[in-house]
Design an enzyme around this catalytic site. Structure first.
Site, PDB file in Angstrom:
ATOM      1  N   SER A  70       0.705  -1.274  -0.005  1.00  0.00           N
ATOM      2  CA  SER A  70      -0.202   0.114  -0.106  1.00  0.00           C
ATOM      3  C   SER A  70       1.096   1.267  -0.537  1.00  0.00           C
ATOM      4  O   SER A  70      -0.365   2.313   0.110  1.00  0.00           O
ATOM      5  CB  SER A  70      -0.804  -0.008   1.341  1.00  0.00           C
ATOM      6  OG  SER A  70      -1.933  -0.747   0.782  1.00  0.00           O
TER       7      SER A  70
ATOM      8  N   LYS B 160      -0.012   3.615  -2.465  1.00  0.00           N
ATOM      9  CA  LYS B 160      -1.355   4.827  -2.367  1.00  0.00           C
ATOM     10  C   LYS B 160      -0.041   6.197  -1.959  1.00  0.00           C
ATOM     11  O   LYS B 160      -0.676   6.762  -2.007  1.00  0.00           O
ATOM     12  CB  LYS B 160      -1.931   4.452  -1.372  1.00  0.00           C
ATOM     13  CG  LYS B 160      -2.714   3.330  -1.526  1.00  0.00           C
ATOM     14  CD  LYS B 160      -3.342   3.473  -0.761  1.00  0.00           C
ATOM     15  CE  LYS B 160      -4.478   1.722  -0.549  1.00  0.00           C
ATOM     16  NZ  LYS B 160      -3.754   0.726  -0.437  1.00  0.00           N
TER      17      LYS B 160
ATOM     18  N   SER C  62      -7.003   3.217   4.191  1.00  0.00           N
ATOM     19  CA  SER C  62      -5.571   2.774   3.248  1.00  0.00           C
ATOM     20  C   SER C  62      -6.896   2.169   2.635  1.00  0.00           C
ATOM     21  O   SER C  62      -6.398   0.838   1.981  1.00  0.00           O
ATOM     22  CB  SER C  62      -4.743   1.341   3.710  1.00  0.00           C
ATOM     23  OG  SER C  62      -3.614   1.382   3.039  1.00  0.00           O
TER      24      SER C  62
ATOM     25  N   LYS D  78       2.588   6.971   4.951  1.00  0.00           N
ATOM     26  CA  LYS D  78       1.348   5.716   5.176  1.00  0.00           C
ATOM     27  C   LYS D  78       2.651   4.427   5.445  1.00  0.00           C
ATOM     28  O   LYS D  78       3.619   3.912   5.337  1.00  0.00           O
ATOM     29  CB  LYS D  78       1.601   5.496   3.304  1.00  0.00           C
ATOM     30  CG  LYS D  78       0.476   4.893   2.849  1.00  0.00           C
ATOM     31  CD  LYS D  78      -0.386   4.750   2.951  1.00  0.00           C
ATOM     32  CE  LYS D  78      -1.704   4.464   3.026  1.00  0.00           C
ATOM     33  NZ  LYS D  78      -1.473   2.816   3.718  1.00  0.00           N
TER      34      LYS D  78
END
Length: 381
Positions: free
Chosen positions: A63, A66, A123, A225
């Site tokens: 992720s 992202k 997320s 993140k």
């Protein structure tokens, strides 16, 4: 064997100098041992890397993908192609996307801003796909936009196949490339970057917490993140600010959520304990000047096109040395921003920062007589 008095004095003086030299040495320990596939620690302003291991190894980003998805959306907003209150329809593909989600319902109309927060804080893979489809019409086309931005930023070992980070053999990045991307996001979009510090977000009656544990442990951390898949392991990109010094740490492939948090915390603490960053010169200030041949003007001011920051061992600011190197001969025409030399800062004869010296204004080519006169002078130089 007897030693004459002068020799003894010389020996004592030499020993004293040796002790002073030892005291003046800057001893910095090795970075902490990190149980990860790769990691890197870098200063945001100077870009200097303070610690790294396997930083150029291509790995699954999970992720962390992202971060680029958000960056592309932010660029679309800045370009006026998109507005935060634009409504986005959630497709069946977005609704069915596996993994973490913000629980958007198929066919729902959701504002861009809410989808961004659902993607950044929760997320949400569904949010990522919905944004990608809204902007590019298709997620695969959006991935092409992501790759275009990666190439523009100089992310040499990154390639994207989707907007959310599900595994694919052609979907990879590196710790170093993630620093490049994170620096660009924070620098270009500080007003949007602040959303990465949000600790929890509620949508559709479901409240979810940001998975970045350091937002609770360390008040100086404001992003960035988390990521996790079975192949990628537990990953985390973190940034923090202490005493106006921002650091970015990237840890890829740890064994647990707690491990990735502890590893990033250890790297940040190491950087702040043993290094500091200061601005040395400001952008667009005259640092030097040079002779211009065959131009309307004979003198040209030189400076920097961006603020110059240097990262160095803590407490050693007074031992930095700056030097300016100017190109030997400058002939008009000269464009504003042309590279005409280099500014270097050294510590203990090691370069700790350098930046291009550029023309602070344009100099057009001179008239016929100026060009002829300078040509004659150059002939006899």
């Amino acid at each position: 064997m007897k030693i004459k008095l002068p020799s003894l004095l010389f020996l004592f003086a030499l020993l004293g100098f040796y002790r002073l030299s030892l005291a003046d040495q800057v001893l910095i320990p090795a970075p902490p041992e990190i149980g990860a596939k790769a990691y890197i620690l870098a200063d945001f302003n100077s870009g200097r890397v303070l610690a790294e291991s396997n930083a150029d190894e291509r790995l699954e980003p999970a992720s962390l993908t992202k971060i680029m998805t958000a960056y592309v959306v932010f660029r679309e907003l800045a370009a006026g192609h998109l507005k935060l209150d634009d409504m986005v329809m959630v497709s069946e593909k977005a609704w069915r996307t596996e993994g973490s989600r913000m629980f958007a319902q198929v066919g729902a109309q959701i504002p861009v801003e809410m989808l961004l927060k659902g993607m950044i804080v929760q997320s949400g893979n569904d949010a990522s796909v919905a944004l990608a489809e809204h902007i590019a019409g298709d997620e695969a086309v959006f991935a092409q936009m992501m790759n275009q931005q990666a190439e523009r930023l100089g992310m040499k070992n990154t390639h994207y196949k989707n907007s959310m980070g599900l595994p694919d053999p052609e979907h990879y990045t590196t710790a170093r490339d993630l620093v490049i991307l994170t620096r660009a996001m924070i620098d270009e979009f500080p007003e949007f970057y602040k959303w990465h510090a949000i600790k929890e977000f509620e949508f559709n009656g479901i409240k979810q917490h940001n998975r970045n544990r350091l937002l609770w442990r360390d008040p100086t951390v404001d992003g960035v993140k988390t990521g996790h898949t079975e192949g990628a392991g537990f990953c985390l990109v973190t940034s923090a600010v202490r005493e106006d010094m921002r650091l970015i740490s990237v840890v890829l492939g740890t064994k647990s959520d707690n491990d990735r948090a502890n590893a990033n915390q250890a790297l940040l603490n190491y950087g702040y304990r043993f290094f500091e960053t200061r601005p040395i010169y400001k952008a667009n200030e005259k640092l030097s000047e040079t002779r211009v041949w065959k131009g309307e003007d004979t003198e040209l001011a030189l400076g920097l096109n961006r603020d110059f920051y240097v990262t160095f061992p803590r407490g050693q600011y007074q031992n930095l040395k700056a030097g300016i190197e100017v190109n030997g001969m400058v002939v008009a025409p000269v464009k504003q921003g042309d590279k005409l030399g280099m500014v270097k800062v050294t510590f203990n004869d090691q370069t700790v920062g350098q930046q291009d010296l550029v023309a602070l204004k344009a100099v057009n080519q001179g008239g016929f007589f100026r060009r002829t006169f300078d040509q004659a002078r150059l002939f006899f130089k």
